[in-house]
Write an enzyme that holds these catalytic residues in place. Structure first.
Site, PDB file in Angstrom:
ATOM      1  N   GLU A  72     -86.575  15.784  61.379  1.00 27.33           N
ATOM      2  CA  GLU A  72     -85.682  16.919  61.603  1.00 27.33           C
ATOM      3  C   GLU A  72     -84.720  17.163  60.443  1.00 27.33           C
ATOM      4  O   GLU A  72     -84.481  18.312  60.062  1.00 27.33           O
ATOM      5  CB  GLU A  72     -84.891  16.717  62.907  1.00 27.33           C
ATOM      6  CG  GLU A  72     -85.722  16.898  64.160  1.00 27.33           C
ATOM      7  CD  GLU A  72     -84.864  17.089  65.391  1.00 27.33           C
ATOM      8  OE1 GLU A  72     -84.322  18.194  65.574  1.00 27.33           O
ATOM      9  OE2 GLU A  72     -84.714  16.119  66.156  1.00 27.33           O
ATOM     10  N   HIS A 111    -102.127  -5.515  67.408  1.00 25.91           N
ATOM     11  CA  HIS A 111    -103.345  -5.475  68.220  1.00 25.91           C
ATOM     12  C   HIS A 111    -104.155  -4.206  68.002  1.00 25.91           C
ATOM     13  O   HIS A 111    -105.146  -3.985  68.704  1.00 25.91           O
ATOM     14  CB  HIS A 111    -102.989  -5.635  69.701  1.00 25.91           C
ATOM     15  CG  HIS A 111    -102.357  -6.956  70.017  1.00 25.91           C
ATOM     16  ND1 HIS A 111    -103.075  -8.048  70.452  1.00 25.91           N
ATOM     17  CD2 HIS A 111    -101.071  -7.369  69.911  1.00 25.91           C
ATOM     18  CE1 HIS A 111    -102.261  -9.076  70.627  1.00 25.91           C
ATOM     19  NE2 HIS A 111    -101.033  -8.690  70.301  1.00 25.91           N
ATOM     20  N   LYS A 165     -89.707  28.015  70.327  1.00 26.35           N
ATOM     21  CA  LYS A 165     -89.025  28.416  71.555  1.00 26.35           C
ATOM     22  C   LYS A 165     -89.100  29.933  71.763  1.00 26.35           C
ATOM     23  O   LYS A 165     -89.269  30.422  72.886  1.00 26.35           O
ATOM     24  CB  LYS A 165     -87.564  27.966  71.525  1.00 26.35           C
ATOM     25  CG  LYS A 165     -87.386  26.456  71.645  1.00 26.35           C
ATOM     26  CD  LYS A 165     -85.905  26.077  71.630  1.00 26.35           C
ATOM     27  CE  LYS A 165     -85.699  24.585  71.803  1.00 26.35           C
ATOM     28  NZ  LYS A 165     -84.277  24.203  71.744  1.00 26.35           N
TER      29      LYS A 165
END
Length: 349
Positions: free
Chosen positions: A233, A249, A343
């Site tokens: 950001e 893993h 948005k």
């Protein structure tokens, strides 16, 4: 680089927000103590914080910080709907800095339908309106910040409220230590001309590189998440990461194919002197393996005595790294135009 150089790029004042972060934390603690929360928590079986982005990271930090003392499960929800287990015996914390976060408003309405016990944390908007309409408890925090720059208000009032509700014991001394540490570091990290400014030096190393952030799971998984989010950001730059021991893993195996790409990666280990001894061994072995491929491997060590201070020392260091990286990239760290565009497009549908 001088402060004048910074101000020419930092048009929205992120520098001041970082320098004054210790004061924000102090104010947030006072706000939590002065807000009267009347909430029956008898029989609460789980706590769910629902939020997005900067408004959710406070929940991640609480979950990590309280993981060894909180006797009920704490879950962070980043979705339009709540998990199926949420019911009248759940405490749902609705965290939306603006109060107008689409996903969080939907989850808030879902919590109302399920008769959950609700506590809201917001500066206003629809979240505040819903809280008042349904007579829900609310901690109202100051407006005017970017959510990611309001982390003090999105973490410490909740810590105080959970303490006063009896979920955890008081951490007053730890909070005081954290504020003092942040205050001392504000001066050290805020001077770009200082010969010894570790966040600035690391930002210089990261320029033109792909940051990979690794941390231990205990206490610091949310710190690694914060580092990655802040780099994205503030610096407008991709960053990735994982936690140990889980990455041992799976992701570790990926450090083999793509040598040219891996030479563009700068790995940062977030370290703590009290990490589980087996994870310390894993960190050392993993670092040796990755150093064969990455451009460089850096370590950033936590500072402070309490877990809270050590967590926020690493978090604050990372916030400054992302800020300086933004300035080096000639990007104003505050605006997030692509999120506003997203948005706007969603609002049309």
């Amino acid at each position: 680089m001088t402060l004048n150089d910074i101000r020419q790029i930092d048009q929205s004042g992120m520098y001041n927000a970082l320098v004054d972060f210790h004061a924000q934390v102090g104010d947030a603690v006072r706000l939590g103590k002065s807000t009267l929360v009347k909430l029956n928590v008898r029989g609460v079986r789980n706590i769910v914080l629902t939020g997005m982005g900067g408004s959710a990271i406070g929940g991640d930090l609480l979950r990590s910080y309280l993981s060894d003392v909180l006797r009920v499960p704490f879950f962070v929800n980043r979705h339009y709907v709540l998990p199926a287990f949420v019911d009248r015996n759940s405490l749902v914390i609705v965290s939306s800095y603006s109060g107008n976060t689409e996903e969080t408003i939907a989850a808030h309405r879902d919590a109302i339908k399920r008769n959950a016990r609700i506590l809201c944390l917001t500066s206003g908007g629809t979240t505040e309106s819903l809280a008042k309409e349904h007579k829900q408890q609310m901690v109202k925090i100051p407006s005017g910040f970017q959510p990611r720059a309001a982390l003090g208000y999105l973490f410490f009032p909740l810590l105080v409220v959970l303490t006063r509700l009896g979920f955890v014991k008081s951490r007053t001394s730890h909070t005081r230590e954290t504020i003092q540490l942040l205050k001392s570091k504000a001066h050290a990290y805020g001077d770009p001309e200082a010969s010894d400014n570790p966040p600035f030096r690391l930002a210089q190393r990261l320029q033109g590189k792909l940051p990979i952030v690794y941390s231990a799971t205990e206490y610091f998984d949310a710190i690694g998440m914060r580092w990655r989010g802040q780099i994205c950001e503030n610096a407008k730059k991709l960053a990735f990461g994982h936690v140990l021991p889980e990455m041992n893993h799976n992701e570790l195996v990926g450090w083999k194919i793509g040598a040219e790409l891996m030479r563009q990666m700068e790995v940062i280990y977030l370290r703590d002197s009290r990490t589980h001894k087996r994870i310390v061994l894993r960190e050392e072995i993993t670092k040796e393996i990755i150093a064969r491929y990455a451009s460089h491997v850096s370590e950033v060590w936590s500072e402070g005595r309490s877990v809270l201070a050590r967590m926020f020392s690493l978090l604050y260091f990372g916030d400054w790294v992302s800020f300086y990286l933004a300035i080096l990239n000639k990007e104003d760290p505050t605006p997030v135009k692509v999120i506003q565009y997203l948005k706007g497009e969603l609002a049309k549908l």
